[in-house]
Design an enzyme around this catalytic site. Structure first.
Site, short mmCIF file in Angstrom:
data_model
loop_
_atom_site.label_atom_id
_atom_site.label_comp_id
_atom_site.label_asym_id
_atom_site.label_seq_id
_atom_site.Cartn_x
_atom_site.Cartn_y
_atom_site.Cartn_z
N ASP A 10 2.57 7.23 6.18
CA ASP A 10 2.62 6.18 5.06
C ASP A 10 3.95 5.30 4.98
OD1 ASP A 10 1.92 5.33 2.85
OD2 ASP A 10 2.95 6.87 1.61
N HIS A 27 -0.06 -2.35 9.14
CA HIS A 27 -0.47 -1.49 9.77
C HIS A 27 -0.52 -1.77 11.40
CE1 HIS A 27 -1.90 -0.36 6.01
NE2 HIS A 27 -2.72 -1.38 5.72
N LEU A 121 -2.23 17.68 25.09
CA LEU A 121 -2.11 17.55 23.59
C LEU A 121 -3.42 17.32 22.90
CD1 LEU A 121 -0.08 17.25 21.17
CD2 LEU A 121 -0.55 14.47 21.64
C1 IPE Z 1 -1.96 8.54 2.22
O1 IPE Z 1 -1.55 7.39 2.04
C2 IPE Z 1 -3.43 8.26 3.34
C3 IPE Z 1 -2.84 7.71 4.80
C4 IPE Z 1 -1.68 7.70 5.18
C5 IPE Z 1 -3.95 7.57 5.60
P1 IPE Z 1 -1.98 6.59 0.77
O2 IPE Z 1 -0.82 5.70 0.81
O3 IPE Z 1 -3.33 6.23 0.70
O4 IPE Z 1 -1.55 7.64 -0.34
P2 IPE Z 1 -1.34 7.53 -1.84
O5 IPE Z 1 -2.58 6.82 -2.57
O6 IPE Z 1 -0.23 6.46 -2.22
O7 IPE Z 1 -1.06 8.88 -2.39
C1 IPE Z 2 -0.45 4.10 4.96
O1 IPE Z 2 0.47 2.81 4.86
C2 IPE Z 2 -1.61 3.52 5.84
C3 IPE Z 2 -2.86 3.76 5.41
C4 IPE Z 2 -3.09 4.54 4.24
C5 IPE Z 2 -3.94 3.27 6.41
P1 IPE Z 2 0.21 2.20 3.44
O2 IPE Z 2 -0.62 1.21 3.39
O3 IPE Z 2 -0.07 3.30 2.28
O4 IPE Z 2 1.62 1.60 3.21
P2 IPE Z 2 2.29 1.53 1.69
O5 IPE Z 2 2.44 3.00 1.13
O6 IPE Z 2 1.51 0.91 0.86
O7 IPE Z 2 3.82 1.12 2.20
MG MG Z 3 0.87 4.47 1.05
#
Ligand code: IPE
Ligand code: IPE
Ligand code: MG
Length: 246
Positions: A10, A27, A121
């Site tokens: 995240d 991303h 792995l």
């Molecule tokens: C969780 O992250 C999903 C992934 C990392 C793929 P999110 O950024 O979507 O989670 P919430 O919605 O903030 O809890």
């Molecule tokens: C996690 O990073 C990646 C996915 C959920 C695909 P985020 O896109 O949730 O990044 P933040 O949380 O907005 O910084």
């Molecule tokens: Mg996020």
């Protein structure tokens, strides 16, 4: 060393925002961290690495972001699979893949088939995955087996239930990492993480490198896992074992 590490990757969006870049730049940058963590896991002897790439809830994001995530997933598969295969990585995707574009489903199946017999792995990518989805699909399959007369409902215990979840053949996560500073599970592996050690890192996923991962592994090494027992039992297992045996 944990046998199985599960990571919520995240913080990509915030990483990009801090740099005045579009979220999707975060991303893209995050793919580099995937590479680093996969290689470091193999080096350190982690057996299974499960990465949360796209949740059941991430469909709620703007259409353009979802589309770019799909494209990124396809191109990552195209660009990385050969190298993973050379490094003996077994790749598996968990989650409801029927919702993905045909092209992506096809690539996933190809990558899984290519690497199926590898002995290194075990890399699991959770895509359109949700812990509640996993438990629900297990329940649905159990009921179908009962209705077909193949399973006695009385015989359904935790072990039978768990055998219908995703990755029943692998040990459960020992270490559950979330990067990006949020302290929540966001519907990642729920049942299977009942006894995982949780580790929350402030580091945003694109900045999560070997050193940050190493810190998580060192933190894990200092934990005492008790699984309901007392600390004394864990510290003197032979004594307790001897007593239990009488
Ligand atoms: C969780 O992250 C999903 C992934 C990392 C793929 P999110 O950024 O979507 O989670 P919430 O919605 O903030 O809890
Ligand atoms: C996690 O990073 C990646 C996915 C959920 C695909 P985020 O896109 O949730 O990044 P933040 O949380 O907005 O910084
Ligand atoms: Mg996020």
């Amino acid at each position: 060393m944990p046998r199985h590490v599960a990571i919520i990757m995240d913080g990509n969006g915030r990483w990009a925002k801090q740099r005045n870049l579009p979220r999707t730049a975060g991303h893209r940058e995050g793919v580099k961290s995937v590479r680093a963590v996969v290689e470091e896991s193999a080096r350190r002897g982690v057996e299974i690495l499960t990465l949360f790439a796209f949740s059941s809830e991430n469909w709620r994001r703007p259409r353009t972001e979802v589309n770019i995530l799909m494209e990124l997933f396809i191109s990552a598969l195209r660009n990385e699979v050969r190298r993973l295969h050379e490094n003996k990585v077994r790749l598996r995707v968990i989650g409801e893949r029927a919702a993905f574009p045909e092209r992506l489903q096809h690539r996933i199946a190809e990558a899984e088939a290519l690497t199926a017999d590898n002995t290194g792995l075990h890399l699991q990518v959770a895509a359109n995955y949700g812990g509640r989805w996993d438990i629900t699909q297990a329940a649905r399959r159990l009921i179908a087996e009962v209705q077909a007369g193949l399973l006695d409902p009385e015989s359904i215990d935790e072990r039978v239930f768990a055998s219908h979840l995703s990755f029943p053949d692998l040990p459960e996560p020992d270490l559950f990492i979330r990067t990006g500073g949020e302290q929540r599970l966001s519907n990642f592996v729920l049942w299977q993480s009942a006894y995982a050690e949780l580790y929350f890192s402030e580091v945003l996923w694109p900045d999560f490198d070997e050193a940050a991962y190493g810190q998580a592994l060192e933190d894990y090494a200092r934990r005492q896992r008790r699984f309901g027992r007392t600390g004394d039992q864990i510290e003197a297992p032979t004594l307790v074992g001897a007593r239990a045996r009488g």
